[in-house]
Write an enzyme that holds these catalytic residues in place. Structure first.
Site, PDB file in Angstrom:
ATOM      1  N   CYS A 148      15.338   5.955  50.170  1.00 20.08           N
ATOM      2  CA  CYS A 148      14.407   7.081  50.151  1.00 20.08           C
ATOM      3  C   CYS A 148      15.028   8.265  49.415  1.00 20.08           C
ATOM      4  O   CYS A 148      14.352   8.988  48.682  1.00 20.08           O
ATOM      5  CB  CYS A 148      14.019   7.472  51.572  1.00 20.08           C
ATOM      6  SG  CYS A 148      15.415   7.737  52.685  1.00 20.08           S
ATOM      7  N   HIS A 175      19.493  15.341  55.909  1.00 18.15           N
ATOM      8  CA  HIS A 175      18.675  14.172  56.230  1.00 18.15           C
ATOM      9  C   HIS A 175      18.291  14.100  57.703  1.00 18.15           C
ATOM     10  O   HIS A 175      19.120  14.287  58.590  1.00 18.15           O
ATOM     11  CB  HIS A 175      19.453  12.905  55.835  1.00 18.15           C
ATOM     12  CG  HIS A 175      18.596  11.703  55.604  1.00 18.15           C
ATOM     13  ND1 HIS A 175      17.916  11.066  56.622  1.00 18.15           N
ATOM     14  CD2 HIS A 175      18.301  11.015  54.466  1.00 18.15           C
ATOM     15  CE1 HIS A 175      17.251  10.043  56.117  1.00 18.15           C
ATOM     16  NE2 HIS A 175      17.470   9.993  54.808  1.00 18.15           N
TER      17      HIS A 175
END
EC number: 1.2.1.12
Length: 333
Positions: A148, A175
């Site tokens: 991602c 993240h």
């Protein structure tokens, strides 16, 4: 062509949602740890993305979503999954376990034609939508949709490099937590910091996402590296990329290039915003990367920091389907 999903975790379930939204046909799901009734529940209720709007039920041993029947298998080993029984040809490998060509190739025993790994791979060719899909050829049997974070970083790096030439750069991704982390301090022999309580810490971590950009944009090979901070939010992450540029430019030049790309060749992959946004504003955003024009900074004409957001679950899952659709087009040509 019909799709099978191996591993019904965060990505597996959201790939199914994405497929339904995007008109792709999923005919089978395999997960050894989730019984059918529980699959119904896990697919229907989602703490981050909300309740599934359609109808989900179990019927005659199958998962039925909006009237579409999905065959369910509970096999532990990929070689034992009878994909051909359900007619599944393109397999999304989203267990996070079988991430090499050799391991993922086990799916071919049960009738799979292609395998798409929903994670970075050490040896499978990696693809990022909007960046290098044209490199796919029909002789490739196992491919990777990268991570991602690579999907967020690569489009931004592509625009920067094509317009201003990246000399070198460092990336940090702030993240959201993922399933591999611990709710409270627990054992994590391979990554000691990663075993610390996810809800109460900012945890420095490694990521191969920046180096992987060099795999999808060969001219940037060896020019980018990065690290991650895991933070106590459930979803949505942000890439901070600091680069030295080969061509002098103003920050306004960078903004203009990003805006043009977001409205042109990278539409649907790269977004652009000048609003005062925060992470929650991107929950459910189906783009890979949303450039935050207001958050970036510039020190000199060749030294800048750019910032780009991504829903690390949802945007990525949509790209898995985009990649499969591209593969199907090339394979049937």
């Amino acid at each position: 062509s019909k799709i099978g999903i191996n591993g019904f975790g965060r990505i597996g379930r959201l790939v199914l949602r994405a497929a339904l939204e995007m008109g792709a046909q999923v005919v089978a799901v395999n997960d050894p740890f989730i019984a059918l009734e529980y699959m119904v529940y896990m697919f229907k209720y989602d703490s981050t993305h909300g309740m599934f709007k359609g109808e989900v039920k179990a019927e005659d041993g199958a998962l039925v979503v909006d009237g579409k029947k999905i065959t369910v298998f509970n096999e532990m080993k990929p070689e034992n999954i009878p994909w051909s029984k359900a007619g599944a040809e393109y397999i999304v490998e989203s267990t996070g376990v079988f991430t090499t060509i050799e391991k993922a190739s086990a799916h071919f025993k049960g009738g799979a034609k292609k395998v798409i790994i929903s994670a970075p791979s050490a040896d499978a060719p990696m693809f990022v939508c909007g960046v290098n899909l044209e490199k796919y050829s029909k002789d490739m049997k196992v491919v990777s949709n990268a991570s991602c974070t690579t999907n967020c970083l690569a489009p931004v790096a592509k625009v920067l490099h094509e317009n201003f030439e990246i000399v070198e750069g460092l990336m940090t991704t702030v993240h959201a937590v993922t399933a591999t982390q611990k709710t409270v301090d627990g054992p994590s022999a391979k990554d000691w910091r990663g075993g610390r309580g996810a809800a109460q810490n900012i945890i420095p971590s490694s990521t191969g996402a920046a180096k992987a950009v060099g795999k999808v944009i060969p001219e940037l090979d060896g020019k980018l590296t990065g690290m991650a901070f895991r933070v106590p939010t459930p979803n949505v992450s942000v890439v901070d990329l600091t680069v030295r540029l080969g061509k002098e430019c103003s920050y306004d030049d960078i903004k203009a290039a990003m805006k043009a790309a977001s409205e042109g060749p990278l539409q649907g992959v790269l977004g652009y915003t000048e609003d005062d946004v925060v992470s929650c504003d991107f929950t459910g955003d189906n783009r890979s990367s949303i450039f935050d024009a207001k958050a970036g900074i510039q020190l000199s004409k060749t030294f800048v920091k750019v910032v780009s957001w991504y829903d690390n679950e949802f945007g990525y899952s949509q790209r898995v389907i985009d990649l499969i659709k591209h593969m199907q087009k090339v394979d049937s040509a």
